[in-house]
Design a protein around this motif. Structure first.
Motif, short mmCIF file in Angstrom:
data_model
loop_
_atom_site.label_atom_id
_atom_site.label_comp_id
_atom_site.label_asym_id
_atom_site.label_seq_id
_atom_site.Cartn_x
_atom_site.Cartn_y
_atom_site.Cartn_z
N MET A 211 0.84 -1.17 0.00
CA MET A 211 0.00 0.00 0.00
C MET A 211 0.89 1.24 0.00
O MET A 211 1.89 1.30 0.69
N ARG A 212 0.48 2.22 -0.78
CA ARG A 212 1.22 3.48 -0.81
C ARG A 212 1.05 4.22 0.51
O ARG A 212 0.08 4.03 1.23
N ARG A 213 1.99 5.09 0.77
CA ARG A 213 1.92 5.95 1.95
C ARG A 213 1.75 7.39 1.48
O ARG A 213 2.23 7.77 0.42
N ILE A 214 1.07 8.17 2.31
CA ILE A 214 0.95 9.61 2.06
C ILE A 214 1.63 10.32 3.21
O ILE A 214 1.37 10.04 4.38
N PHE A 215 2.54 11.23 2.84
CA PHE A 215 3.19 12.02 3.88
C PHE A 215 3.04 13.50 3.59
O PHE A 215 3.03 13.93 2.44
N LEU A 216 2.90 14.27 4.65
CA LEU A 216 2.88 15.73 4.57
C LEU A 216 4.32 16.20 4.57
O LEU A 216 5.13 15.74 5.38
N HIS A 217 4.64 17.11 3.67
CA HIS A 217 5.98 17.72 3.64
C HIS A 217 5.78 19.23 3.61
O HIS A 217 5.18 19.75 2.66
N ILE A 218 6.26 19.93 4.65
CA ILE A 218 5.97 21.36 4.72
C ILE A 218 7.04 22.09 5.54
O ILE A 218 7.59 21.54 6.49
N ASN A 219 7.32 23.31 5.13
CA ASN A 219 8.21 24.20 5.89
C ASN A 219 7.39 24.90 6.96
O ASN A 219 6.25 25.31 6.72
N VAL A 220 8.00 25.08 8.11
CA VAL A 220 7.32 25.73 9.22
C VAL A 220 8.35 26.53 10.02
O VAL A 220 9.52 26.14 10.11
N SER A 221 7.91 27.65 10.55
CA SER A 221 8.79 28.44 11.42
C SER A 221 8.85 27.77 12.78
O SER A 221 8.00 26.93 13.12
N LEU A 222 9.81 28.16 13.59
CA LEU A 222 9.95 27.58 14.91
C LEU A 222 8.72 27.84 15.76
O LEU A 222 8.36 27.03 16.61
N ASP A 223 8.01 28.94 15.49
CA ASP A 223 6.80 29.24 16.26
C ASP A 223 5.52 28.74 15.57
O ASP A 223 4.42 29.14 15.93
N GLY A 224 5.66 27.84 14.58
CA GLY A 224 4.50 27.13 14.07
C GLY A 224 3.76 27.72 12.89
O GLY A 224 2.65 27.30 12.59
N TYR A 225 4.36 28.68 12.19
CA TYR A 225 3.69 29.30 11.05
C TYR A 225 4.26 28.78 9.73
O TYR A 225 5.45 28.49 9.63
N ILE A 226 3.40 28.71 8.70
CA ILE A 226 3.85 28.26 7.39
C ILE A 226 3.98 29.42 6.40
O ILE A 226 4.54 29.25 5.32
N CYS A 227 3.46 30.58 6.77
CA CYS A 227 3.69 31.80 6.01
C CYS A 227 3.59 32.96 6.99
O CYS A 227 3.04 32.82 8.07
N ASP A 228 4.14 34.10 6.60
CA ASP A 228 4.10 35.25 7.50
C ASP A 228 2.77 35.99 7.36
O ASP A 228 1.87 35.55 6.64
N THR A 229 2.62 37.11 8.05
CA THR A 229 1.34 37.83 8.06
C THR A 229 0.94 38.37 6.69
O THR A 229 -0.23 38.58 6.44
N ALA A 230 1.92 38.54 5.79
CA ALA A 230 1.62 39.00 4.43
C ALA A 230 1.36 37.82 3.48
O ALA A 230 1.11 38.02 2.30
N GLY A 231 1.46 36.59 4.01
CA GLY A 231 1.27 35.41 3.18
C GLY A 231 2.53 34.97 2.47
O GLY A 231 2.50 34.05 1.64
N ASP A 232 3.66 35.58 2.78
CA ASP A 232 4.92 35.28 2.11
C ASP A 232 5.62 34.09 2.74
O ASP A 232 5.50 33.82 3.94
N ILE A 233 6.39 33.39 1.90
CA ILE A 233 7.20 32.26 2.37
C ILE A 233 8.68 32.49 2.06
O ILE A 233 9.47 31.55 2.03
N ASP A 234 9.06 33.74 1.86
CA ASP A 234 10.45 34.05 1.50
C ASP A 234 11.43 33.86 2.66
O ASP A 234 12.62 33.98 2.48
N TRP A 235 10.95 33.52 3.81
CA TRP A 235 11.79 33.26 4.97
C TRP A 235 12.30 31.82 4.99
O TRP A 235 13.18 31.49 5.77
N HIS A 236 11.77 30.94 4.14
CA HIS A 236 12.27 29.56 4.06
C HIS A 236 13.72 29.59 3.59
O HIS A 236 14.04 30.30 2.64
N PHE A 237 14.56 28.84 4.22
CA PHE A 237 15.94 28.79 3.76
C PHE A 237 16.00 27.92 2.51
O PHE A 237 15.16 27.06 2.27
#
Length: 185
Positions: free
Chosen positions: A1-27
């Motif tokens: 059976m195939r597996r499904i995994f979530l793959h996502i960048n997150v800040s240390l305080d639990g956010y996936i984008c900043d208040t403007a919706g930007d993700i330019d903080w991802h390294f």
């Protein structure tokens, strides 16, 4: 059976984008780009929420030299499955809409022959997948940054779930891959 995994960048305080919706903080450095190449080579399909799909569909078909040849090829070739009740058409190559019953659609995808599927999603789709209990693993790339606001990774309701640390990897940038399997695994 195939597996499904979530793959996502997150800040240390639990956010996936900043208040403007930007993700330019991802390294992003050469080591991380090699990791992404290997990840894309290892999967048989990608699952997106509607918002992430629309953003990526606007970028990837015309991506240039800023991405690796592996990423450009795999983002074009791999089947793309979209979790959306509102999207009626998708023009990006090899895209399939999962329709109004995501639990059934994802369960059917898991039953097919083939390799793992990666859920590259926003907060809403990630929370939905957790709530449906369809994820076998959560791979979080924790970036060494505090955003102080934005969209939280899991912002909604879902049942309590026990997770088991499967593996970790520290990138030279200071970011950490934390991979957790669900208790069912």
């Amino acid at each position: 059976m195939r597996r499904i995994f979530l793959h996502i960048n997150v800040s240390l305080d639990g956010y996936i984008c900043d208040t403007a919706g930007d993700i330019d903080w991802h390294f992003s450095d050469e080591e991380f780009q090699r990791y992404l190449d290997q990840l894309l080579e290892s999967i048989d399909g990608m699952i997106f929420g509607r918002v992430a799909f629309e953003q990526l569909a606007a970028y990837w078909p015309t991506a240039g030299d800023e991405v690796s040849a592996v990423q450009a090829r795999k983002m074009h070739e791999l089947p793309k499955y979209v979790l959306s009740r509102t999207l009626k058409r998708a023009g990006w190559h090899n895209t399939h809409l999962l329709g109004d019953d995501p639990a059934t659609a994802l369960a059917r995808l898991k039953q097919r022959d083939g390799g793992d599927l990666a859920l590259f999603a926003g907060a809403r789709a990630a929370t939905t997948a957790v709530g449906l209990g369809v994820l076998d693993e959560l791979r979080l790339i924790v970036n060494p940054v505090l955003l102080g606001g934005g969209a939280r990774l899991f912002d909604g309701t879902y049942p309590k779930a026990e997770l088991c640390l499967a593996h970790t990897h520290q990138f030279a940038s200071g970011a950490m891959l934390l991979a957790y399997e669900t208790a069912a695994q």
